[in-house]
Scaffold this active site. Structure first.
Site, PDB file in Angstrom:
ATOM      1  N   ASP A  90       4.709   1.391  12.433  1.00  9.82           N
ATOM      2  CA  ASP A  90       3.677   0.777  11.770  1.00  9.82           C
ATOM      3  C   ASP A  90       3.869  -0.978  12.084  1.00  9.82           C
ATOM      4  O   ASP A  90       2.743  -1.872  11.865  1.00  9.82           O
ATOM      5  CB  ASP A  90       3.540   0.618   9.778  1.00  9.82           C
TER       6      ASP A  90
ATOM      7  N   ARG B 178      -5.369  10.897   3.643  1.00 14.65           N
ATOM      8  CA  ARG B 178      -4.103  11.846   4.080  1.00 14.65           C
ATOM      9  C   ARG B 178      -2.991  11.710   3.097  1.00 14.65           C
ATOM     10  O   ARG B 178      -2.352  12.809   2.444  1.00 14.65           O
ATOM     11  CB  ARG B 178      -4.109  12.570   5.511  1.00 14.65           C
TER      12      ARG B 178
ATOM     13  N   ARG C  88      -8.079  -0.590   4.452  1.00 15.05           N
ATOM     14  CA  ARG C  88      -7.520   0.285   4.291  1.00 15.05           C
ATOM     15  C   ARG C  88      -6.343  -0.462   4.152  1.00 15.05           C
ATOM     16  O   ARG C  88      -5.084   0.645   3.064  1.00 15.05           O
ATOM     17  CB  ARG C  88      -7.424   1.519   4.913  1.00 15.05           C
TER      18      ARG C  88
ATOM     19  N   CYS D   4      -4.916  12.360  12.367  1.00 15.71           N
ATOM     20  CA  CYS D   4      -5.476  11.543  12.753  1.00 15.71           C
ATOM     21  C   CYS D   4      -5.510  11.079  13.745  1.00 15.71           C
ATOM     22  O   CYS D   4      -5.181  11.487  14.854  1.00 15.71           O
ATOM     23  CB  CYS D   4      -5.064  10.293  10.954  1.00 15.71           C
TER      24      CYS D   4
ATOM     25  N   ILE E  58       7.464   8.048  16.778  1.00 14.19           N
ATOM     26  CA  ILE E  58       7.381   8.924  15.891  1.00 14.19           C
ATOM     27  C   ILE E  58       6.212   9.429  15.291  1.00 14.19           C
ATOM     28  O   ILE E  58       5.968  10.408  15.422  1.00 14.19           O
ATOM     29  CB  ILE E  58       6.882   7.589  14.307  1.00 14.19           C
TER      30      ILE E  58
ATOM     31  N   ARG F 113      -0.230  15.098  12.205  1.00 12.73           N
ATOM     32  CA  ARG F 113       0.707  14.909  10.801  1.00 12.73           C
ATOM     33  C   ARG F 113       1.027  15.817   9.923  1.00 12.73           C
ATOM     34  O   ARG F 113       0.153  15.762   9.234  1.00 12.73           O
ATOM     35  CB  ARG F 113      -0.312  13.491  10.397  1.00 12.73           C
TER      36      ARG F 113
ATOM     37  N   LYS G  62       1.040  -1.094  -0.469  1.00 12.43           N
ATOM     38  CA  LYS G  62       0.057   0.267   0.112  1.00 12.43           C
ATOM     39  C   LYS G  62       0.360   1.241   0.191  1.00 12.43           C
ATOM     40  O   LYS G  62       0.638   2.502  -0.998  1.00 12.43           O
ATOM     41  CB  LYS G  62      -0.774   0.127   1.208  1.00 12.43           C
ATOM     42  N   ASN G  63       2.156   1.038   1.101  1.00 13.19           N
ATOM     43  CA  ASN G  63       2.597   2.382   1.527  1.00 13.19           C
ATOM     44  C   ASN G  63       3.611   2.691   0.031  1.00 13.19           C
ATOM     45  O   ASN G  63       4.264   3.833  -0.377  1.00 13.19           O
ATOM     46  CB  ASN G  63       3.248   2.157   2.290  1.00 13.19           C
TER      47      ASN G  63
HETATM   48  C1  EPZ Z   1       3.891   7.539   6.005  1.00 10.94           C
HETATM   49  O1  EPZ Z   1       3.654   8.183   6.454  1.00 10.94           O
HETATM   50  C2  EPZ Z   1       3.084   5.871   5.880  1.00 10.94           C
HETATM   51  N1  EPZ Z   1       2.654   6.176   5.017  1.00 10.94           N
HETATM   52  C3  EPZ Z   1       2.745   5.513   7.298  1.00 10.94           C
HETATM   53  O2  EPZ Z   1       2.095   4.775   7.335  1.00 10.94           O
HETATM   54  C4  EPZ Z   1       3.999   5.499   8.637  1.00 10.94           C
HETATM   55  O3  EPZ Z   1       3.482   5.002   9.398  1.00 10.94           O
HETATM   56  C5  EPZ Z   1       5.152   6.908   8.674  1.00 10.94           C
HETATM   57  O4  EPZ Z   1       5.102   7.089   7.465  1.00 10.94           O
HETATM   58  C6  EPZ Z   1       5.786   6.464   8.825  1.00 10.94           C
HETATM   59  O5  EPZ Z   1       7.102   5.514   8.853  1.00 10.94           O
HETATM   60  C7  EPZ Z   1       1.957   6.041   3.714  1.00 10.94           C
HETATM   61  O6  EPZ Z   1       3.378   5.670   3.132  1.00 10.94           O
HETATM   62  C8  EPZ Z   1       0.586   6.482   3.055  1.00 10.94           C
HETATM   63  P1  EPZ Z   1       5.939  10.558   7.842  1.00 10.94           P
HETATM   64  P2  EPZ Z   1       4.010  10.236   6.893  1.00 10.94           P
HETATM   65  O7  EPZ Z   1       5.550  12.217   7.491  1.00 10.94           O
HETATM   66  O8  EPZ Z   1       4.709  10.414   5.591  1.00 10.94           O
HETATM   67  C9  EPZ Z   1       6.172  13.973  11.008  1.00 10.94           C
HETATM   68  C10 EPZ Z   1       0.403   2.840   7.878  1.00 10.94           C
HETATM   69  O9  EPZ Z   1      -0.270   2.205   9.183  1.00 10.94           O
HETATM   70  N2  EPZ Z   1       6.195  15.252  10.331  1.00 10.94           N
HETATM   71  O10 EPZ Z   1       7.558   9.471   7.833  1.00 10.94           O
HETATM   72  O11 EPZ Z   1       2.875  10.439   6.538  1.00 10.94           O
HETATM   73  C11 EPZ Z   1       4.999  13.903  11.563  1.00 10.94           C
HETATM   74  O12 EPZ Z   1       3.987  14.405  12.354  1.00 10.94           O
HETATM   75  C12 EPZ Z   1       0.878   4.321   8.082  1.00 10.94           C
HETATM   76  O13 EPZ Z   1       0.249   2.065   6.452  1.00 10.94           O
HETATM   77  C13 EPZ Z   1       6.454  16.535  10.737  1.00 10.94           C
HETATM   78  O14 EPZ Z   1       6.215  16.946  11.065  1.00 10.94           O
HETATM   79  O15 EPZ Z   1       4.912   9.881   7.962  1.00 10.94           O
HETATM   80  C14 EPZ Z   1       5.136  12.299  12.270  1.00 10.94           C
HETATM   81  O16 EPZ Z   1       5.647  12.933  13.933  1.00 10.94           O
HETATM   82  C15 EPZ Z   1      -0.144   5.073   9.026  1.00 10.94           C
HETATM   83  N3  EPZ Z   1       6.653  17.764   8.718  1.00 10.94           N
HETATM   84  C16 EPZ Z   1       6.984  12.445  11.427  1.00 10.94           C
HETATM   85  O17 EPZ Z   1       7.274  13.412  11.266  1.00 10.94           O
HETATM   86  C17 EPZ Z   1       6.418  17.246   8.153  1.00 10.94           C
HETATM   87  O18 EPZ Z   1       6.282  18.329   7.328  1.00 10.94           O
HETATM   88  C18 EPZ Z   1       6.865  11.132  10.318  1.00 10.94           C
HETATM   89  O19 EPZ Z   1       6.068  11.088   9.523  1.00 10.94           O
HETATM   90  C19 EPZ Z   1       5.482  15.263   7.480  1.00 10.94           C
HETATM   91  C20 EPZ Z   1       5.930  14.941   8.821  1.00 10.94           C
END
Ligand code: EPZ
Length: 420
Positions: free
Chosen positions: A307, A93, A399, A117, A329, A122, A22-23
């Site tokens: 995850d 999202r 999902r 969420c 995270i 996020r 998915k990701n």
């Molecule tokens: C991706 O989400 C995955 N989703 C998530 O999987 C996964 O948990 C996450 O990466 C971490 O590995 C998809 O790939 C569709 P991040 P993403 O940006 O990209 C902070 C699942 O269960 N951050 O790496 O949204 C954020 O708040 C899902 O399949 C900022 O501060 O995660 C978080 O604390 C859930 N500013 C950390 O970084 C930003 O601009 C990591 O978030 C972006 C992120």
């Protein structure tokens, strides 16, 4: 809302196929917007998030043809709208991933601002700062991100203040069509980003440092289409391995790889699992033994993936001994412990650490899923609970886990879906 009714039993045993990731599928579908001609994306999982991304592309006018094997032909030349509407973004999202490619290809992108969420706020500030560094102007207006780059994007040297998977993906895609060279420092290194980069390279992108935390992208004039098959889903792989470990069972997973979840396999071996693997399969056998509790601390790849945290929390709940699970995270990703405690687990919470004392068995109960991976932990808990567990709000599961009840039935689980 549909429910899953699961009757706890003994060890799960059997063999199943793992679906496409998915990701990885989500950013790769977004990347098709960069192409000047049609593309074929194969091995996509049949999941609500994937159909939402396809609906998003379709509502922008992109041509979509799906065959019975979920191999999708995408024709971005038919695009008419550069807008990702609120109605779709609010349900997923990850729609934010169309921002970078749309802006890079068309110079304009209006994307509804993704909300938080259940697991956290996020934010997407790093996505936006990176695009501004490439010369975009960004305004937030009426709940929309309105990004403009009428002269096209320019290469930039951008250091991400936090490791962000989506931020790295958005900026990597945008940089492919920017004028000049872009360097992304402190980039995320998840296997899904490697998969996206390999797809972009197959489309003609020039990317160095794939798999490292420093990506160097030399912008090109345009990108052509290609046929690309999405990698296996490492989180689905890990989830079924943990289900087998928690139930003292054995499992063989086909159409997957061991090299994309090394940290998870090491933790399962620490819990007492015997693991073997080949090019496209992984086998786990507990030899009938109860798992030992293992300490977990989540962090960006290649460290232990967030995850997989809630699945291990469920396994630790019935493992031998005490264990601690620390989530670094997301600010609210230990939420599932409350439902696990309602099933007889003994889990305390100190800040972002769950302190777990394993019990022999749990007790079936009506429980409610709150997010995708928390719902997977409730299913795992139900497998090792006496009696029946009713998992409500399983749209979360749909999902991210393709045909979960069919796959678990193949493993000998007494599970059925009840339409809500
Ligand atoms: C991706 O989400 C995955 N989703 C998530 O999987 C996964 O948990 C996450 O990466 C971490 O590995 C998809 O790939 C569709 P991040 P993403 O940006 O990209 C902070 C699942 O269960 N951050 O790496 O949204 C954020 O708040 C899902 O399949 C900022 O501060 O995660 C978080 O604390 C859930 N500013 C950390 O970084 C930003 O601009 C990591 O978030 C972006 C992120």
């Amino acid at each position: 809302m549909d429910k899953l009714i699961i009757k706890g039993g003994g060890p799960i045993k059997g063999e199943i196929k793992i679906s496409g990731s998915k990701n990885s599928g989500l950013p790769i579908l977004a990347a098709t917007l960069l192409a000047r001609d049609p593309m074929h994306i194969c091995n996509l999982p049949h999941l609500n998030d994937i159909t939402t991304m396809l609906a998003l592309l379709r509502c922008m006018g992109v041509g979509i043809t799906i065959d019975e094997k979920m191999c999708v032909e995408i024709d971005p030349t038919l695009l008419t709208e550069c807008e990702a509407p609120y109605e779709l973004v609010k349900t997923m999202r990850a729609s934010i991933l169309v921002l970078g490619p749309m802006l890079a290809r068309f110079g304009v992108a209006d994307v509804s601002f993704p909300g938080g969420c259940a697991i956290g706020s996020r934010p997407v500030d790093i996505h936006l700062k990176g695009l501004e560094a490439m010369g975009a102007t960004i305004e937030i207006d009426g709940g929309y991100i309105r990004a403009r780059a009428p002269q096209g994007l320019k290469g930039a040297h951008f250091v991400m203040e936090k490791v962000t998977v989506g931020g790295t993906e958005n900026l990597l895609m945008a940089a492919c069509l920017a004028e000049g060279t872009t360097v992304l420092e402190n980039a995320a290194r998840e296997p899904e980003i490697v998969d996206l980069a390999e797809c972009l390279i197959a489309m003609g992108a020039k990317i160095k440092g794939v798999g490292s935390d420093r990506l160097e992208i030399e912008g090109v004039k345009d990108l052509h289409g290609c046929v690309y098959s999405v990698m296996p889903d490492r989180i689905e792989t890990g989830t079924y391995l943990v289900a087998a470990a928690a139930t003292r069972g054995s499992i063989k997973l086909r159409r997957t790889r061991a090299d994309i979840l090394t940290s998870v396999l090491k933790k399962l071996e620490e819990a007492g699992a015997k693991i073997t693997s080949g090019d496209d399969w992984i086998e786990l056998d507990m030899e009938g033994r109860r798992p030992r509790g293992v300490n977990i601390r989540t962090a960006p790849y290649p460290a232990f993936p967030t995850d997989m945290q809630s699945q291990f929390t469920a396994m630790n709940a019935v493992a031998e001994g005490a264990s601690a699970v620390t989530e670094t995270i997301f600010e609210n990703r230990l939420i599932q412990i409350h439902e696990l405690n309602r099933m007889g687990a003994t889990i305390g919470l100190e800040g972002n650490t769950a302190l777990i004392n394993g019990v022999e068995r749990l007790k079936g109960a009506p429980v409610m899923a709150s997010d995708l991976r928390a719902s997977a932990s409730l299913v795992i808990a139900a497998l090792v609970a006496d009696g029946e567990t009713i998992v409500d709000r399983i749209y979360h599961i749909d999902r991210g886990y393709e045909c979960i009840e069919e796959k678990l039935q193949l493993l000998g689980v007494d599970i059925r879906r009840v339409p809500g």
